[in-house]
Write an enzyme that holds these catalytic residues in place. Structure first.
Site, mmCIF file in Angstrom:
data_model
loop_
_atom_site.group_PDB
_atom_site.id
_atom_site.type_symbol
_atom_site.label_atom_id
_atom_site.label_comp_id
_atom_site.label_asym_id
_atom_site.label_seq_id
_atom_site.Cartn_x
_atom_site.Cartn_y
_atom_site.Cartn_z
ATOM 1 N N HIS A 1 9.847 -34.109 -5.752
ATOM 2 C CA HIS A 1 8.997 -35.005 -5.422
ATOM 3 C C HIS A 1 7.646 -34.501 -4.776
ATOM 4 O O HIS A 1 6.768 -35.097 -4.262
ATOM 5 C CB HIS A 1 9.660 -36.084 -4.241
ATOM 6 C CG HIS A 1 8.940 -37.504 -4.415
ATOM 7 N ND1 HIS A 1 7.973 -37.900 -5.237
ATOM 8 C CD2 HIS A 1 9.516 -38.650 -3.782
ATOM 9 C CE1 HIS A 1 7.610 -39.274 -4.898
ATOM 10 N NE2 HIS A 1 8.702 -39.533 -4.055
ATOM 11 N N ASP B 1 5.170 -37.764 -8.519
ATOM 12 C CA ASP B 1 5.088 -38.905 -7.749
ATOM 13 C C ASP B 1 6.160 -39.797 -8.760
ATOM 14 O O ASP B 1 6.476 -39.459 -9.776
ATOM 15 C CB ASP B 1 3.816 -39.456 -7.930
ATOM 16 C CG ASP B 1 2.976 -38.829 -6.899
ATOM 17 O OD1 ASP B 1 3.424 -38.290 -6.093
ATOM 18 O OD2 ASP B 1 1.703 -39.034 -7.240
#
Length: 511
Positions: A482, A486
């Site tokens: 992450h 995204d």
């Protein structure tokens, strides 16, 4: 004649190195393959051998200077005052040639013995410096043929077999099973041309030669290491050197700084007491080097990456119908079966081109976007999970991908994969479905930013066009970092994979 000494290949993506130490000075006699200097890169230390026997001339690159691949390091005047071939190190002394031995000498467990030949650790691959002797296939006194396997070595990632360089009889085994040996180290000796003797005693393996004490070392540390130590406020005594003769290298200083600044790891909780009757029925086995490496890398991935997993499901009817229609003619033409993995590889490449973040990696404060697609395919072996890489898979056809995956899978299960075949992957596919897994969260394969988990195909009732129908369904899982990917990108990637698999025609139309 003047011979040039140049910087050798330094490894994938490494373009420059620092001259750490010169072992010779101008005017010194040198032999072929004698080590002239040591180069230091960001990841490994490389020794530069002399290409010819003669006298060392000019040193073009001084210690501490940075040089590129193929740059000129020095010159050698060939033939003048040539040095004899370098002798083996003290820990690898060769026995006297058979011609100098008394005529009655038996030659280490064989009859009619001749020259005694050393068996050394073969090349272990880039950046691999040691291995563990896992199994000896021969014992002292056994007859061996040329290239017959003597023992198996186990590194962090692969198993390597050590063949006999000559035909003869095993005269001596120097490293017993379970001991660690360095790359190029001496494993055994074989008496060339000897025949096995039935009365030869089966000598026990000799213990591994003790490593010289690291205390009181009198060697020069690498210039870049000295600079790094000065910046960090460390001395040589604060750093454990891994270079030649205990020399401190730049990466040693970096490790010392990291260990000093990092919080001490929590101590493992002591094992709960076990009843004596239970203890007698337990078996304690040391983890293999491969299993230790797997454990460390998986834990590092969890500690380093901000790892999340997103899920979806795919109706496999489209792929299965297409495969059933063409698998016969496909195998007849290409000589390989049409499986599911080629569809998944193609579908993932299709999605990676739309969401390049998943094909990238973080390097410090930079994001490295890779405009190539080296697909890692996780393979389960008797020794653990390995991930061979199908390089430039985007340029390959379905049949080429199937052949390559089959070849790499077979080599993985036989322990024949090289380090190069497991390096450089940009994305990984793991198929837990072959073991019956219905759903799981795969762990990233650092430094990659994404891994796709395939699972078992299971018939389930689905609503299609207002009707309940039975469809072969598979859960897909994408684990991603992450920090770079995204949530929108991760979901988009998985949806594109799903669309390509449910309608394989989209792959042909690039939709």
């Amino acid at each position: 004649m003047t011979v040039e000494v140049r910087v050798p290949t330094l490894g994938e993506s490494v373009t420059e190195a620092t001259v750490a130490t010169w072992f010779k000075k101008p005017g010194d006699a040198v032999a072929v393959d004698e080590m002239l200097c040591e180069l230091e890169t960001d990841k490994v230390t490389v020794e530069v051998p002399c290409p010819a026997a003669g006298v060392l001339g000019e040193l073009v690159a001084a210690e501490g200077e940075t040089v590129g691949v193929d740059a000129l390091l020095a010159t050698v005047e060939e033939g003048e005052g040539a040095a004899p071939a370098p002798k083996s190190s003290a820990s690898e002394k060769k026995p006297a040639p058979a011609a100098e031995a008394p005529a009655s000498s038996g030659g280490g467990g064989g009859e009619g013995g001749g020259e005694t030949v050393d068996v050394k650790v073969p090349s272990l691959g880039e950046s691999v410096t040691e291995a563990t002797v896992s199994t000896w296939f021969k014992k002292v006194g056994d007859a061996v043929a040329v290239d017959e396997m003597l023992c198996e070595l186990e590194t962090d990632k692969v198993s390597v077999e050590a063949p006999s360089p000559v035909a003869g009889v095993v005269a001596e085994i120097l490293v017993p099973e379970g001991e660690t040996v360095e790359a190029g180290g001496l494993l055994a000796r074989v008496t060339k041309g000897a025949t096995a003797s039935a009365s030869a005693p089966a000598a026990a393996p000799a213990p591994a030669a003790s490593a010289p004490s690291g205390s009181g070392k009198d060697v020069e540390d690498a210039p870049s290491a000295k600079k790094a130590m000065a910046e960090a406020g460390l001395t040589s005594g604060d750093v454990t050197g891994t270079g030649r003769d205990g020399r401190v290298m730049k990466e040693d200083v970096q490790k010392a700084v990291a260990s000093r600044s990092a919080p001490a790891p929590a101590a493992s909780a002591p094992r709960a007491p076990v009843a004596a009757t239970d203890a007698e029925r337990e078996e304690r086995v040391r983890m293999t080097r491969l299993r230790q490496t797997i454990a460390r890398r998986l834990k590092d991935a969890q500690n380093t990456a901000a790892m999340l997993t997103t899920y979806n499901e795919v109706d496999m009817s489209g792929v299965m119908d297409l495969r059933n229609e063409y698998k016969g003619v496909f195998e007849k033409k290409h000589g390989v079966k049409l499986g599911f993995m080629s569809f998944f590889v193609k579908a993932c490449i299709h999605a990676l081109k739309e969401v390049p973040d998943v094909n990238a990696e973080i390097d410090g404060t930079d994001v490295v976007y890779k405009n190539y697609y080296h697909m890692g395919v996780a393979v389960g072996t008797p020794n653990g999970l390995v991930v061979p890489v199908v390089r430039d898979a985007d340029q390959m056809s379905f049949s080429e991908i199937e052949k390559k995956i089959g070849e790499l899978g077979l080599r993985a299960r036989d322990g024949k994969l090289s380090m190069a075949e497991m390096q450089g992957g940009t994305f990984t596919i793991s198929n837990g479905g072959v073991y019956g897994s219905l759903m799981s969260s795969p762990i990233l394969n650092p430094p990659q930013s994404g891994i796709l988990g395939m699972h078992k195909i299971q018939e389930r009732p689905m609503v299609v066009g207002g009707q309940i129908v039975i469809r072969p369904m598979m859960y897909l899982a994408l684990s991603y970092d992450h920090r770079i990917v995204d949530g929108k990108g991760a979901v988009t990637f998985l949806v594109r994979v799903k669309e390509a698999l449910e309608d394989p025609r989209r792959l042909l139309m690039d939709l």
